[in-house]
Design an enzyme around this catalytic site. Structure first.
Site, PDB file in Angstrom:
ATOM      1  N   ASN A  62       0.737  -0.859   0.080  1.00 56.21           N
ATOM      2  CA  ASN A  62       0.224  -0.123  -0.383  1.00 56.21           C
ATOM      3  C   ASN A  62       1.237   0.951   0.276  1.00 56.21           C
ATOM      4  O   ASN A  62       2.037   1.707   0.584  1.00 56.21           O
ATOM      5  CB  ASN A  62      -0.609  -0.065   1.061  1.00 56.21           C
ATOM      6  CG  ASN A  62      -0.129  -0.701   2.357  1.00 56.21           C
ATOM      7  OD1 ASN A  62       0.758  -0.962   2.771  1.00 56.21           O
ATOM      8  ND2 ASN A  62      -1.164   0.639   3.596  1.00 56.21           N
ATOM      9  N   GLU A  64       0.368   5.420   0.582  1.00 57.85           N
ATOM     10  CA  GLU A  64      -0.691   6.217   0.877  1.00 57.85           C
ATOM     11  C   GLU A  64       0.226   7.484   0.257  1.00 57.85           C
ATOM     12  O   GLU A  64       0.813   7.808   0.377  1.00 57.85           O
ATOM     13  CB  GLU A  64      -0.964   6.239   2.288  1.00 57.85           C
ATOM     14  CG  GLU A  64      -0.774   4.828   2.819  1.00 57.85           C
ATOM     15  CD  GLU A  64      -1.260   4.788   4.354  1.00 57.85           C
ATOM     16  OE1 GLU A  64      -0.842   5.593   4.989  1.00 57.85           O
ATOM     17  OE2 GLU A  64      -1.784   4.273   4.985  1.00 57.85           O
ATOM     18  N   CYS A  73      -4.328   1.214  -2.706  1.00 52.63           N
ATOM     19  CA  CYS A  73      -3.755  -0.658  -1.385  1.00 52.63           C
ATOM     20  C   CYS A  73      -2.791  -1.537  -2.358  1.00 52.63           C
ATOM     21  O   CYS A  73      -2.605  -1.232  -3.447  1.00 52.63           O
ATOM     22  CB  CYS A  73      -5.348  -1.800  -1.981  1.00 52.63           C
ATOM     23  SG  CYS A  73      -6.596  -0.735  -0.690  1.00 52.63           S
ATOM     24  N   GLU A  75      -3.181  -4.906  -3.394  1.00 54.18           N
ATOM     25  CA  GLU A  75      -3.317  -5.574  -3.994  1.00 54.18           C
ATOM     26  C   GLU A  75      -3.376  -4.997  -4.884  1.00 54.18           C
ATOM     27  O   GLU A  75      -3.013  -5.392  -6.141  1.00 54.18           O
ATOM     28  CB  GLU A  75      -4.710  -5.986  -3.681  1.00 54.18           C
ATOM     29  CG  GLU A  75      -4.581  -7.175  -2.595  1.00 54.18           C
ATOM     30  CD  GLU A  75      -4.830  -5.863  -1.072  1.00 54.18           C
ATOM     31  OE1 GLU A  75      -4.639  -4.797  -1.312  1.00 54.18           O
ATOM     32  OE2 GLU A  75      -6.152  -6.665  -0.454  1.00 54.18           O
ATOM     33  N   CYS A 112     -10.211  -4.992  -0.054  1.00 47.35           N
ATOM     34  CA  CYS A 112     -11.316  -3.939   0.394  1.00 47.35           C
ATOM     35  C   CYS A 112     -12.266  -4.427  -1.196  1.00 47.35           C
ATOM     36  O   CYS A 112     -11.849  -5.364  -2.086  1.00 47.35           O
ATOM     37  CB  CYS A 112     -11.024  -2.380   0.468  1.00 47.35           C
ATOM     38  SG  CYS A 112     -10.560  -1.924  -1.208  1.00 47.35           S
ATOM     39  N   CYS A 115     -10.538  -3.293  -4.188  1.00 49.59           N
ATOM     40  CA  CYS A 115      -9.624  -4.423  -5.213  1.00 49.59           C
ATOM     41  C   CYS A 115     -10.124  -5.592  -5.469  1.00 49.59           C
ATOM     42  O   CYS A 115     -10.217  -5.727  -7.060  1.00 49.59           O
ATOM     43  CB  CYS A 115      -8.591  -4.486  -3.522  1.00 49.59           C
ATOM     44  SG  CYS A 115      -7.371  -2.987  -3.570  1.00 49.59           S
TER      45      CYS A 115
HETATM   46  N1  THU Z   1      -4.953  -1.778   2.665  1.00 49.43           N
HETATM   47  C1  THU Z   1      -4.458  -2.343   1.846  1.00 49.43           C
HETATM   48  O1  THU Z   1      -3.515  -1.792   0.950  1.00 49.43           O
HETATM   49  N2  THU Z   1      -5.470  -3.356   1.251  1.00 49.43           N
HETATM   50  C2  THU Z   1      -6.930  -4.391   1.794  1.00 49.43           C
HETATM   51  O2  THU Z   1      -6.836  -4.871   0.945  1.00 49.43           O
HETATM   52  C3  THU Z   1      -7.116  -3.122   2.829  1.00 49.43           C
HETATM   53  C4  THU Z   1      -6.936  -2.014   2.390  1.00 49.43           C
HETATM   54  C5  THU Z   1      -4.757  -0.178   3.080  1.00 49.43           C
HETATM   55  C6  THU Z   1      -5.484   1.009   2.468  1.00 49.43           C
HETATM   56  C7  THU Z   1      -4.175   2.223   3.195  1.00 49.43           C
HETATM   57  O3  THU Z   1      -3.294   1.705   3.068  1.00 49.43           O
HETATM   58  C8  THU Z   1      -4.321   1.023   4.519  1.00 49.43           C
HETATM   59  O4  THU Z   1      -4.284  -0.283   4.735  1.00 49.43           O
HETATM   60  C9  THU Z   1      -5.585   1.143   5.487  1.00 49.43           C
HETATM   61  O5  THU Z   1      -6.661   0.971   5.722  1.00 49.43           O
END
Ligand code: THU
Length: 157
Positions: A62, A64, A73, A75, A112, A115
């Site tokens: 991920n 940000e 994310c 994925e 999520c 994704c």
């Molecule tokens: N996140 C992911 O990378 N994958 C997921 O399936 C769920 C959430 C990340 C997004 C964000 O950077 C952090 O987790 C918190 O939501």
């Protein structure tokens, strides 16, 4: 009115060592990829490792941003990187996902909705199933044999 129901099947492995060799390697790559996450806002580090049909692996994590929705994310980072770098091999067999919390502990990572939608499109395009392996709290692994199982009633045109 007709009431209907859906059921999905999934597998649970007690730990990473219970996976076969290739899937264990994939999950270890996902865990290692948590180290590359840029997650200063959530503190939640996610790693994803995608197995391509030629056996190679592309990882993502991920990423940000201070403008929160601009981040991505793990994925989708992995899938988009693979699709961008290897358009000749847009054919995926398995995706492993792992999470690490701010305390550095491995924890559950379940993809999520956004994704899932992206994963589903690649699965539909390639015409065969993409397995998804999610690390669970405590070290067990949940596997679904197809993204379609994670995304019933998905959007499509
Ligand atoms: N996140 C992911 O990378 N994958 C997921 O399936 C769920 C959430 C990340 C997004 C964000 O950077 C952090 O987790 C918190 O939501």
């Amino acid at each position: 009115m007709t009431e209907k129901s859906l059921t999905i099947k999934y597998k649970e492995y007690v730990n990473i060592d219970s996976l076969d060799k290739a899937d264990k390697e994939l999950m270890l790559r996902a865990i290692a990829a948590t180290d590359g996450a840029y997650a200063p806002y959530s503190g939640f580090h996610v790693g994803a490792a995608l197995r391509l049909a030629d056996g190679s692996i592309v990882v993502g994590n991920n990423q940000e941003n201070v403008a929160y929705p601009s981040g991505l994310c793990a994925e989708r980072t992995a899938l988009f990187a693979a699709s961008a770098q290897r358009p000749d091999m847009r054919n995926y067999t398995a995706l492993a996902i792992a999470g690490r919390n701010a305390a550095g502990e491995l924890c559950e990572a379940s993809p999520c909705g956004a994704c899932r939608q992206v994963m589903l499109e690649y699965e539909q395009q390639q015409g065969h199933a993409l397995r998804v392996l999610c690390l669970q709290r405590g070290g067990s692994v949940r596997e679904v044999s197809s993204v379609a199982d994670l995304m019933p009633f998905s959007f499509g045109m």
